[in-house]
Structure formats: structure tokens, C-alpha cells
Scaffold this active site. Structure first.
Site, PDB file in Angstrom:
ATOM      1  N   THR A  44       0.832  -1.211   0.000  1.00 31.56           N
ATOM      2  CA  THR A  44       0.000   0.000   0.000  1.00 31.56           C
ATOM      3  C   THR A  44       0.859   1.250   0.000  1.00 31.56           C
ATOM      4  OG1 THR A  44      -1.794  -1.096   1.167  1.00 31.56           O
ATOM      5  CG2 THR A  44      -1.693   1.297   1.370  1.00 31.56           C
ATOM      6  N   GLU A 114      -6.769   6.208 -15.890  1.00 34.89           N
ATOM      7  CA  GLU A 114      -5.710   5.222 -16.091  1.00 34.89           C
ATOM      8  C   GLU A 114      -6.178   4.246 -17.165  1.00 34.89           C
ATOM      9  OE1 GLU A 114      -4.613   3.635 -12.241  1.00 34.89           O
ATOM     10  OE2 GLU A 114      -3.540   5.459 -11.700  1.00 34.89           O
ATOM     11  N   HIS A 225       3.575  -4.690 -14.295  1.00 38.49           N
ATOM     12  CA  HIS A 225       3.304  -3.281 -14.600  1.00 38.49           C
ATOM     13  C   HIS A 225       4.221  -2.864 -15.734  1.00 38.49           C
ATOM     14  CE1 HIS A 225       2.730   1.010 -14.175  1.00 38.49           C
ATOM     15  NE2 HIS A 225       1.771   0.787 -13.287  1.00 38.49           N
ATOM     16  N   ARG A 272      -2.973  -3.144 -19.103  1.00 42.98           N
ATOM     17  CA  ARG A 272      -1.541  -3.222 -18.798  1.00 42.98           C
ATOM     18  C   ARG A 272      -0.883  -4.523 -19.232  1.00 42.98           C
ATOM     19  NH1 ARG A 272      -1.599  -2.490 -12.281  1.00 42.98           N
ATOM     20  NH2 ARG A 272      -2.150  -0.416 -12.927  1.00 42.98           N
ATOM     21  N   HIS A 332       4.192  -6.811 -10.500  1.00 46.46           N
ATOM     22  CA  HIS A 332       3.523  -5.756  -9.728  1.00 46.46           C
ATOM     23  C   HIS A 332       2.470  -6.286  -8.764  1.00 46.46           C
ATOM     24  CE1 HIS A 332       2.229  -1.694  -8.924  1.00 46.46           C
ATOM     25  NE2 HIS A 332       1.020  -1.897  -9.421  1.00 46.46           N
ATOM     26  N   ARG A 368      -5.999  -7.368 -13.528  1.00 45.38           N
ATOM     27  CA  ARG A 368      -6.628  -6.353 -12.679  1.00 45.38           C
ATOM     28  C   ARG A 368      -6.689  -4.999 -13.378  1.00 45.38           C
ATOM     29  NH1 ARG A 368      -4.513  -2.595  -9.228  1.00 45.38           N
ATOM     30  NH2 ARG A 368      -2.428  -3.475  -9.498  1.00 45.38           N
TER      31      ARG A 368
HETATM   32  C1  SIN Z   1      -0.064   2.774 -10.899  1.00 43.34           C
HETATM   33  O1  SIN Z   1      -0.030   3.796 -10.249  1.00 43.34           O
HETATM   34  O2  SIN Z   1       0.176   2.695 -12.095  1.00 43.34           O
HETATM   35  C2  SIN Z   1      -0.395   1.502 -10.194  1.00 43.34           C
HETATM   36  C3  SIN Z   1      -1.809   1.462  -9.972  1.00 43.34           C
HETATM   37  C4  SIN Z   1      -2.207   0.036  -9.770  1.00 43.34           C
HETATM   38  O3  SIN Z   1      -1.381  -0.834  -9.543  1.00 43.34           O
HETATM   39  O4  SIN Z   1      -3.378  -0.227  -9.903  1.00 43.34           O
END
Ligand code: SIN
Length: 483
Positions: A44, A114, A225, A272, A332, A368
Site C-alpha cells: 500500500t 488510467e 506493470h 496493462r 507488480h 486487474r
Molecule cells: C499505478 O499507479 O500505475 C499503479 C496502480 C495500480 O497498480 O493499480
């Protein structure tokens, strides 16, 4: 039993899920939160982008659909509905409790975008320091006892009842007992060579669950990621939040070409898993680096909006936003984890719960959606609390011996490092069955040597990831198999 180590609830982990369990249980409960090192050594704390949340009631269906689309057919639709419906209420509650989120001049919460979200719905704090700010807030609320520098070595289970945990604390073994144990210990980052996770996150609790016969589900679903700066020392690599692309950053090859459009029409805003694979393949094909181009940002805006990245990269010799940053995908987030129901209960085991990244409700499916993880932590921790509060525990502490096998042995470190490389090469972004079979043989040979328990647990979790991938018939979401 006369034992001072008896609690109502024991929480393993001090990230958003663990602290939110501790903070929202009724105040008459005696709660212990176990932290492997410091309270901030959790995933976190390093989360940047934010918390995805429906903007209002009318956005719930669209958030559900985006989550299901990203999840590539593996999401549990009921779990996704719970995430988005409860999510709106739960985040409003967090805001009402005083957690600070970034606002515009008129005081309205700011929402960013995002990848794979059909609209702006990510709230953030401290610019790109959302995880740190939320963690700081939850710590300021916390009144439970925190036990630092403590690694859980076992769950105290007999006759399908979890009575507590065994802990290695400052060179000493201790048993702690409780009516309910909540596992909130995060994913598996440290078993991969390149990752964005806190160094304390290494999949031991998942290994303990395997040894206790508890089911891990979807362990082949590991998320990489796409934009991580990996040329730094230290186990945890520097994340470059997806919000950068959401707000206009480009991914380019060495001559500045935006090659992602050759892979998907959505370019930088593709899911992603797709972006990670495209970068990986492009590097393999053309050699050299791939970069994040930030030159479209105004410097003062960038410094204010992305201060963590600005200052961390400055320390590494980059002048942002002018300089291009070389990027690579890195491990990630674990979508797979301990199977739970929608109240965070671990099936076939009394008094045991799992929440957050360590759990698997199939809310994320095979991939995710960005920034759904902090939301998941908030929503399912609240559901765990509701379930614990409604439970009538007939609590009879059964005392367990305070003894343990050797936790660490002399050759463990070398094997740990070899394992990281093996997992990166075979159970990474692009996987081949031959390499996976070879890794399985290697892991089994490590398991046959004289190793400590912590390494064995890590190996068992890794083995489960590899085996689950071998069982996966065809590529799906983040699990990409080339043969
Ligand atoms: C990010 O800030 O790209 C990560 C966000 C995430 O892992 O959902």
C-alpha cells in the site's frame, strides 16, 4: 488458559486491508496487527496512481463493465458488483473519516484516468503518493496494538479451526491466539527478479496455506506493470504510475516512435497486460531501451502532480519531465491468492479470513483493472469486519507448543536469488511450457535440499504459480503462454 497473548482478532499485515480491518472493528475488540518489519513495509505504502471508484451511482455499471473487460473472462461478476457498489460507499466513508484526497480550487475531488478505464475515476492523494497518504491516515486512526519485526511462521490450526499464529519476533518464537485471524499479508513480489513491491512481500503466507491444505486459486495470474525503472539498486524497483499515461505520457522506442499502436488501437491506454507484452516483445525484436516520454508536461505542473517520481528520479540523475526514462515491465500484483468467499472467509476453515492482494475472490479475474486494488482492500476488509462482528465465536483456546523447525539455513540466500531469476525467466511476462517444466524440476530439487522453512514456503508458492501456469490451457489476460 492463562496467557497474555490472547486477542479477539489478529491481523497479519499493515497495508490498507489490514489496517482497515483493525480500524473499523468495534472499539471493545482487542486487536493485534502483525508487521513483518515496520508498518509502512507493505505494498500500500508504495501505491502511486490512486483508488478507482465509481464517480457516483450512475457510474457503477460502467466501472463494473471496465473491470470485467480487463479481467478477460475470469472475473466473478458478483464479486465485481460488490467491489463497485460497496466501493462507492466505502470510499465515501474513508473521505468522511478525513482521509485527504487531492481537490481542485473549488474543493471538488479530482479524478484522473488510467488505462482501460472508460472515464476519469481515479482519486489520488499527495499527487502520486496515494498509498503513502492513505497509509499515513490509517495509521493516524489506528488504536490497535502493532507488533513490529515479526514474521508469521505458522497458522495454529487443529480440526479445521484456526486458533492463532506463531510468530518469529526479534529472535524469539511466540504463539498468539485469537477468535479470528485475518491474513492481509500481500502478494509475492520478492519471488521475482524485477518487482515494484515492498521487500517484505514474499509469498510465505500463501506457502503456509498450501501446507495446511487450503486452496490457492488462479496463481498463474500474475500482473506485470508496464512502466518501471529497473536500473536502480535495491530489490524494489521504481514504479512510474499509469496515471502518467492517463494524463498524456507516451511510450516510445529509441527514435521516438509510438509503437504501441501497432499492437492495439488504444495505444498507451491499452490494458496493462497488453502494454507490458508489447514493450517486452519490442525490446526483444529491436534491442535497446524503450522509454517513457514525459516532455509534453509543464515542469511546474509535473513537480506538483507527480512529486514522488520527480524527486526519486532526480536522485537517480534524471531531470524530469525533460529527460526520457528507460522503462521495463516488472512484477507488480498477484491476482491469484487464497480462495475466499465474498465475506473474506477462507472456505473449510473456521475463524480464518483473507483480504486484499493475498486473497482471491476473482474480483480481478485474469488482469486487474488499474487502481482497483486499494478499492478491493477497503471493500473486502469492511466485509470481513462485518462478518467477524456477526460471528458468535465459541472460543476455547487450545494451547500449541511454541516450537518450530529451522527457519533459515546457510545456503538459502543463494537459492532465493536463483529462484528470482528462474521465476522471472519462466513465469514472467511471456511463458513457455518447456521453461516452466524445467523450473518445476529445479524447484523440486531445491525442495529436496536442506533448506529453512521460510525458503520452503517461498518455493511452495512459486511451485504453485508454475504448476497453475502449466495447467492453464491457453493464454488468458496476464498469463501469456507462447506454446
Ligand atoms: C499505478 O499507479 O500505475 C499503479 C496502480 C495500480 O497498480 O493499480
Amino acid at each position: 488458559m492463562k496467557n497474555k497473548n490472547i486477542y479477539d482478532v489478529i491481523v497479519i499485515g499493515s497495508g490498507i486491508s489490514g489496517l482497515n480491518v483493525a480500524n473499523t472493528l468495534s472499539k471493545d475488540k482487542k486487536v493485534l496487527v502483525i508487521c513483518k518489519e515496520n508498518s509502512w513495509d507493505c505494498n500500500t505504502f508504495y501505491a502511486q496512481g490512486g483508488i478507482a471508484v465509481p464517480v457516483d451511482e450512475s457510474d457503477i455499471e460502467s466501472h463494473i463493465q471496465d473491470t470485467i473487460n480487463a479481467g478477460a473472462g475470469l472475473c466473478d461478476k458478483k464479486a465485481v458488483r460488490v467491489l463497485c457498489e460497496d466501493g462507492l460507499r466505502t470510499v465515501r466513508d474513508l473521505i468522511d473519516r478525513g482521509c485527504p484526497f487531492d481537490r481542485d480550487e473549488s474543493g471538488q475531488i479530482l479524478y484522473t484516468k488510467e488505462a482501460a478505464h472508460s472515464r476519469n475515476r481515479i482519486i489520488h492523494s499527495g499527487g502520486d503518493a496515494t498509498g503513502r497518504e492513505v497509509h499515513k491516515f490509517l495509521m493516524s486512526e489506528n488504536t490497535s496494538q502493532l507488533l513490529y519485526n515479526s514474521t508469521v511462521t505458522d497458522l495454529l490450526i487443529e480440526d479445521d479451526i484456526c486458533h492463532g499464529v506463531r510468530v518469529w519476533h526479534n529472535g524469539e518464537l511466540r504463539n498468539y491466539y485469537a477468535k479470528a485471524v485475518v491474513i492481509a499479508s500481500g502478494g509475492v513480489g520478492s519471488i521475482y527478479e524485477y518487482h515494484t513491491n515492498s521487500k517484505t512481500i514474499s509469498g510465505e503466507l500463501q506457502g503456509i496455506c498450501l501446507e495446511k491444505g487450503l486452496e490457492l486459486r488462479d496463481m498463474q495470474m500474475m500482473q506485470f506493470h508496464p512502466t518501471v525503472f529497473i536500473h536502480s539498486l535495491g530489490a524494489r524497483k521504481q514504479l512510474l504510475t499509469e496515471a502518467l499515461r492517463g494524463e498524456g505520457a507516451h511510450i516510445v522506442g529509441k527514435d521516438g516512435e509510438r509503437f504501441l499502436f501497432n499492437y492495439d488501437d488504444r495505444g498507451e491506454l491499452s490494458p496493462r497486460s497488453l502494454v507490458s507484452r508489447a514493450i517486452f516483445e519490442y525490446k526483444k525484436k529491436y534491442g535497446g531501451e524503450v522509454y517513457l516520454d514525459l516532455s509534453m508536461f509543464d515542469k511546474e505542473f509535473f513537480k506538483k502532480r507527480f512529486p514522488t517520481i520527480y524527486f526519486n528520479l532526480k536522485d537517480l540523475g534524471y531531470n524530469l519531465p525533460e529527460d526520457r526514462v528507460p522503462i521495463s515491465p516488472a512484477f507488480h500484483y498477484a491476482m491469484g491468492g487464497i480462495k475466499t468467499d465474498l465475506d473474506a472467509k477462507v472456505p473449510k476453515m473456521k475463524n480464518l479470513y483473507a483480504v486484499g492482494e493475498v486473497a482471491n475472490t476473482r474480483v480481478h479475474g485474469a488482469n486487474r483493472l488499474a487502481s482497483n486494488s486499494l478499492l478491493e482492500g477497503l471493500v473486502f476488509s469492511k466485509r470481513a469486519v462485518k462478518s467477524i462482528e456477526s460471528e458468535k465465536f465459541d472460543f476455547l483456546v487450545k494451547e500449541f507448543d511454541v516450537k518450530e523447525e529451522s527457519l533459515v539455513k546457510s545456503g538459502d540466500k543463494e537459492i532465493k536469488n536463483e529462484l528470482r531469476t528462474l521465476m522471472w525467466d519462466s513465469a514472467g511476462i511471456i511463458r513457455s511450457r518447456k521453461k516452466l517444466e524445467d523450473t518445476l524440476i529445479k524447484i523440486d530439487s531445491y525442495l529436496d535440499t536442506d533448506i529453512g522453512k521460510f525458503l520452503r514456503l517461498r518455493l511452495k508458492t512459486s511451485r504453485n504459480i508454475v504448476k497453475s501456469t502449466i495447467f492453464q490451457k491457453e493464454s488468458l489476460g496476464a498469463c501469456y503462454i507462447i506454446d
